[in-house]
Design an enzyme around this catalytic site. Structure first.
Site, PDB file in Angstrom:
ATOM      1  N   ARG A   1     -12.139   7.747  -1.484  1.00  0.00           N
ATOM      2  CA  ARG A   1     -10.603   6.491  -1.842  1.00  0.00           C
ATOM      3  C   ARG A   1      -9.973   6.935  -3.021  1.00  0.00           C
ATOM      4  NH1 ARG A   1     -12.334   4.370  -5.686  1.00  0.00           N
ATOM      5  NH2 ARG A   1     -10.063   3.379  -5.446  1.00  0.00           N
ATOM      6  N   GLY A   2      -9.087   5.997  -3.354  1.00  0.00           N
ATOM      7  CA  GLY A   2      -8.381   7.063  -4.825  1.00  0.00           C
ATOM      8  C   GLY A   2      -7.728   8.040  -4.836  1.00  0.00           C
ATOM      9  N   ALA A   3      -6.602   7.918  -5.764  1.00  0.00           N
ATOM     10  CA  ALA A   3      -5.340   8.923  -5.607  1.00  0.00           C
ATOM     11  C   ALA A   3      -6.215  10.318  -5.429  1.00  0.00           C
ATOM     12  CB  ALA A   3      -4.499   8.842  -5.594  1.00  0.00           C
TER      13      ALA A   3
ATOM     14  N   ARG B   1      -3.386   9.317   4.786  1.00  0.00           N
ATOM     15  CA  ARG B   1      -2.862   8.494   3.997  1.00  0.00           C
ATOM     16  C   ARG B   1      -1.645   8.394   3.608  1.00  0.00           C
ATOM     17  NH1 ARG B   1      -6.843   5.037   0.353  1.00  0.00           N
ATOM     18  NH2 ARG B   1      -5.542   3.367   0.592  1.00  0.00           N
TER      19      ARG B   1
ATOM     20  N   ASP C   1      -0.678   5.517  -7.156  1.00  0.00           N
ATOM     21  CA  ASP C   1      -1.035   6.390  -6.841  1.00  0.00           C
ATOM     22  C   ASP C   1       0.135   7.477  -6.231  1.00  0.00           C
ATOM     23  OD1 ASP C   1      -3.208   4.434  -5.514  1.00  0.00           O
ATOM     24  OD2 ASP C   1      -3.145   5.551  -5.106  1.00  0.00           O
TER      25      ASP C   1
ATOM     26  N   ASN D   1       0.766   1.381  -6.984  1.00  0.00           N
ATOM     27  CA  ASN D   1      -0.798   0.955  -7.354  1.00  0.00           C
ATOM     28  C   ASN D   1      -0.923  -0.369  -6.538  1.00  0.00           C
ATOM     29  OD1 ASN D   1      -3.218   1.806  -8.547  1.00  0.00           O
ATOM     30  ND2 ASN D   1      -3.595  -0.218  -9.110  1.00  0.00           N
ATOM     31  N   LYS D   2      -2.678  -0.145  -5.946  1.00  0.00           N
ATOM     32  CA  LYS D   2      -2.548  -1.234  -5.178  1.00  0.00           C
ATOM     33  C   LYS D   2      -2.285  -2.864  -4.697  1.00  0.00           C
ATOM     34  CE  LYS D   2      -5.308  -0.454  -3.401  1.00  0.00           C
ATOM     35  NZ  LYS D   2      -5.588  -0.166  -1.472  1.00  0.00           N
TER      36      LYS D   2
HETATM   37  O1  MRU Z   1      -6.635   2.578  -1.017  1.00  0.00           O
HETATM   38  P1  MRU Z   1      -7.721   3.216  -2.807  1.00  0.00           P
HETATM   39  O2  MRU Z   1      -8.756   2.915  -2.364  1.00  0.00           O
HETATM   40  O3  MRU Z   1      -7.168   4.298  -2.058  1.00  0.00           O
HETATM   41  O4  MRU Z   1      -6.912   2.695  -3.171  1.00  0.00           O
HETATM   42  C1  MRU Z   1      -6.512   3.328  -4.896  1.00  0.00           C
HETATM   43  C2  MRU Z   1      -6.075   2.793  -6.264  1.00  0.00           C
HETATM   44  O5  MRU Z   1      -5.210   2.008  -6.098  1.00  0.00           O
HETATM   45  C3  MRU Z   1      -5.663   2.716  -7.045  1.00  0.00           C
HETATM   46  O6  MRU Z   1      -6.128   2.070  -8.153  1.00  0.00           O
HETATM   47  C4  MRU Z   1      -4.958   4.415  -7.022  1.00  0.00           C
HETATM   48  O7  MRU Z   1      -5.611   5.359  -7.039  1.00  0.00           O
HETATM   49  C5  MRU Z   1      -5.111   5.362  -8.839  1.00  0.00           C
HETATM   50  S1  MRU Z   1      -7.390   5.924  -8.770  1.00  0.00           S
HETATM   51  C6  MRU Z   1      -7.117   6.710 -10.049  1.00  0.00           C
END
Ligand code: MRU
Length: 346
Positions: free
Chosen positions: A48-50, A85, A231, A241-242
């Site tokens: 996970r994470g962009a 996603r 993201d 973002n999250k």
């Molecule tokens: O749902 P996730 O855990 O994939 O969400 C991740 C985030 O919101 C991060 O803050 C975002 O991807 C930036 S990561 C470098």
């Protein structure tokens, strides 16, 4: 980069992923051997994470080609990954790059090698961009700063080092970070589980707070700056973002605390005019109704689970990118830094 984790990596057996669902109690690695396994790993948040999901998807395409997919079968593999996603634009950006390679007319025998090269380039470019963002962003923090971060924008969310945590790592080396407050980040707990784990490994002082404690700490004068990842950055500087990031930004604004957003060019979507056009992923109710096996919400009561929110550009003090620190007005600043683009095909 010695102390940063490598969450996604190509190996001869397939795509090796640290299972982020098991952290922090267990450090387990899994190997995805087919594109279907990579897609499932993205959906289920093994990875996970962009930036990390973009890299994993690119490697998924390389894997499909290595397993014999060509032509329409390769297109189907790309389509499967595109459907995993919706919010992080890095996924579509990486898949566009892979499709351009696939369309370049390589002989069938050379295609797997070329696709793997491209996936590995995406991986190594991401590491370089994170280091560059760290260098650009660190000087924004005063010496001994106490910073707040939300979710996990660390090595785990990238090829290593991290975006917001990359800036924190670089700034910590310069004595600029005395303490990090990590929002626990309900409901998936990326802050409590992942950010705390990473910072502990990097020996950067960290405390976890519940999401609803951030405003209180800001009011007490215990936060000097907020750093978050993103993201998707829209052309006008709105950022997704999250879930919970918007609330943190509003609180920071109310208390006169700088709110910095850290993201590489792979997260910038100039084809998306503003934040309202960013698709927001809705995830399973169970993430909200349960913690592990324990039910928190009475059966029959509906819940909502938007996984992201949009923070308007007016609340963003600066955007830290690998090309430098951008300030408002973000429209022209982003266009100057990243040029015009037809954008990824979501
Ligand atoms: O749902 P996730 O855990 O994939 O969400 C991740 C985030 O919101 C991060 O803050 C975002 O991807 C930036 S990561 C470098």
């Amino acid at each position: 980069m010695a102390e940063a984790v490598t969450p996604v990596e190509w190996t001869d057996e397939g795509v090796r992923l640290i299972d982020q669902r098991a952290l922090p109690t267990r450090e387990v690695y899994v190997v995805a051997r087919t594109v279907e396994e990579v897609a499932r790993a993205i959906v289920e948040m093994v990875v996970r994470g962009a930036p990390a999901i973009g890299i994993a998807a690119a490697m998924g395409v390389a894997l499909a080609a290595r397993n014999g997919a060509r032509g329409s079968a390769l297109e189907a593999a790309v389509a499967l990954l595109r459907g995993t996603r919706p919010t992080a634009v890095n996924l579509f950006w990486a898949l566009d790059r892979m499709q351009r390679v696939a369309a370049a007319g390589e002989p069938d025998s050379a295609l797997p090698g070329r696709l793997l090269e491209e996936a590995q380039r995406i991986w190594s470019e991401d590491r370089e961009m994170c280091l560059a963002m760290g260098e650009h962003g660190a000087p924004l923090l005063p010496m001994g700063a106490r910073v707040l971060t939300h979710c996990n924008a660390g090595g785990l969310a990238t090829a290593g080092w991290g975006t917001a945590l990359g800036v924190i790592r670089s700034a910590h080396r310069q004595g600029r970070v005395a303490h990090v407050y990590a929002d626990e980040t309900r409901p998936f707990m990326q802050g409590a589980r992942l950010t705390a784990w990473e910072l502990l490994q990097a020996r950067i002082p960290v405390s976890v707070i519940c999401d609803n404690m951030a405003a209180h700490l800001m009011k007490l004068g215990r936060i000097d700056a907020v750093l978050v990842g993103t993201d998707r950055v829209a052309a006008n500087g709105d950022i997704a973002n999250k879930i919970g990031t918007y609330g943190v930004a509003l609180c920071a604004h109310a208390h006169g605390i700088p709110f910095y957003v850290v993201g590489p060019s792979s997260t910038v979507d100039l084809a998306c005019a503003h934040g309202d056009a960013i698709p927001i992923e809705e995830r399973a109710a169970r993430e909200v109704t349960h913690v592990g096996e324990t039910r928190l919400v009475p059966e029959g009561v509906p819940v909502e689970n938007p996984a992201f929110d949009v923070t308007p550009a007016r609340l963003v003090t600066a955007l830290i990118t690998e090309k430098g620190v951008l300030r408002a007005p973000y429209g022209p600043a982003l266009a100057r830094a990243f040029g015009t683009s037809s954008g990824p095909q979501a």
